[in-house]
Design a protein around this motif. Structure first.
Motif, PDB file in Angstrom:
ATOM      1  N   ARG A 114       0.828  -1.208   0.000  1.00 39.84           N
ATOM      2  CA  ARG A 114       0.000   0.000   0.000  1.00 39.84           C
ATOM      3  C   ARG A 114       0.860   1.255   0.000  1.00 39.84           C
ATOM      4  N   GLU A 169       6.357   1.256  -3.462  1.00 37.78           N
ATOM      5  CA  GLU A 169       6.889   0.230  -4.344  1.00 37.78           C
ATOM      6  C   GLU A 169       7.941  -0.539  -3.555  1.00 37.78           C
ATOM      7  N   CYS A 195       4.515  -3.505  -7.354  1.00 37.99           N
ATOM      8  CA  CYS A 195       3.655  -2.336  -7.220  1.00 37.99           C
ATOM      9  C   CYS A 195       2.189  -2.748  -7.226  1.00 37.99           C
ATOM     10  N   THR A 242      -1.561  -2.224  -8.392  1.00 36.68           N
ATOM     11  CA  THR A 242      -2.319  -1.543  -9.445  1.00 36.68           C
ATOM     12  C   THR A 242      -3.487  -0.803  -8.789  1.00 36.68           C
ATOM     13  N   GLU A 243      -4.153   0.025  -9.582  1.00 39.86           N
ATOM     14  CA  GLU A 243      -5.326   0.716  -9.031  1.00 39.86           C
ATOM     15  C   GLU A 243      -6.377  -0.291  -8.605  1.00 39.86           C
ATOM     16  N   ARG A 244      -6.536  -1.276  -9.459  1.00 45.42           N
ATOM     17  CA  ARG A 244      -7.451  -2.356  -9.151  1.00 45.42           C
ATOM     18  C   ARG A 244      -7.053  -3.078  -7.859  1.00 45.42           C
ATOM     19  N   GLU A 273      -5.343  -1.727  -5.366  1.00 47.94           N
ATOM     20  CA  GLU A 273      -5.615  -0.839  -4.246  1.00 47.94           C
ATOM     21  C   GLU A 273      -7.098  -0.835  -3.897  1.00 47.94           C
ATOM     22  N   ARG A 274      -7.937  -0.888  -4.928  1.00 49.34           N
ATOM     23  CA  ARG A 274      -9.383  -0.945  -4.659  1.00 49.34           C
ATOM     24  C   ARG A 274      -9.746  -2.226  -3.918  1.00 49.34           C
TER      25      ARG A 274
END
Lengths: 150, 150
Positions: B48, B51, B97, B99-101, B103-104
């Motif tokens: 979260r 990196e 890392c 991804t946005e997905r 993190e969601r």
DNA sequence: TATTGTTATACTCTATAACTATA
DNA sequence: TATAGTTATAGAGTATAACAATA
């Protein structure tokens, strides 16, 4: 409504889990010096000051499977740290009891273990320390109160 | 001297251990609904907002063996929740890392998990609750401060 | 020569099922 | 028929060792 917004703290499990691992790592060498396994020490602690009537009950009290503690009890009995007395009223069950020798072994190990733990708790100021222990005792009882098996 | 007398409390491990198991049991069904394993969620949480440069570093950060997280990373990558970008400067290492997905997914799971945890913490008065969380954060950091690998 | 990531293997721990003896 | 204790077995989870690629 502001209820149930994501809080800004690590997950409890992310803190409690590693702490549990640390505490076990602190116990391990102590128990080894006292010729006790983790489960053996857990059994001794659970039998402190009380007789337990069946192995199943003991297993449940310490969150173990009944088959898992049998060899533990065998060894503790061989070492004369516990007694397994057949119940005269129901010859299927064993009455489990600490011997004096068992209580001495338990107490000796615990003294040393809590000495290490006190070192850890030394990081906290006395108010936080007291609150932490109070909260911990309340939450540790939760498995058997809040989430009792139906 | 009164120092190091046996205290009159359960061992920390005897309280923290069961509490850790309870918390994991609370997480399990939540994570299952979100198609995440415990290790997968731990990885997402560790990534979260930052990196991580090598898989070994990530493994160490979450207290796992480097070989243990490989299949976890494989699945997370397949599900497009993380990226594994080869480091141009050192082609042996992967830059890890969220991804946005990813993190969601992490945020959604965490919201639900912390909702359950809040229910547990609801047993405590607000002063104890605050002290408990403060103490827990201090002690959970201990493995990496007090007992740093030499 | 050392390190990253990977695979294959072995080992430990735990749960499941099947058995006996008692009730 | 149900329960306490036991045993044997299978499964999951984990660590160890060996390998290829790169530094």
């Amino acid at each position: 409504m502001a209820a149930h917004e994501p809080t800004d703290r690590p997950d409890l499990a992310a803190m409690v889990g590693p702490l549990a691992r640390l505490l076990m790592a602190l116990e391990e060498p102590v128990l080894e010096r006292h010729d006790l396994t983790m489960w053996a020490y857990t059994v001794l602690s659970s039998l402190r000051g009380r007789e337990v009537r069946t192995q199943s009950a003991l297993a449940e009290a310490i969150g173990a499977d009944k088959t898992r503690i049998i060899s533990v009890l065998d060894h503790l009995q061989d070492d004369r740290l516990i007694t397994r007395r057949p119940d005269p009223a129901d010859r299927r069950v064993y009455l489990l009891c600490l011997t004096e020798r068992g209580e001495r072994a338990r107490a000796a190990a615990q003294t040393e273990i809590q000495r290490h733990e006190e070192e850890l708790l030394g990081q906290l100021n006395s108010a936080d320390r007291a609150a932490f222990l109070r909260a911990l005792q309340a939450l540790a009882a939760a498995p058997f109160t809040v989430f009792a098996p139906s």
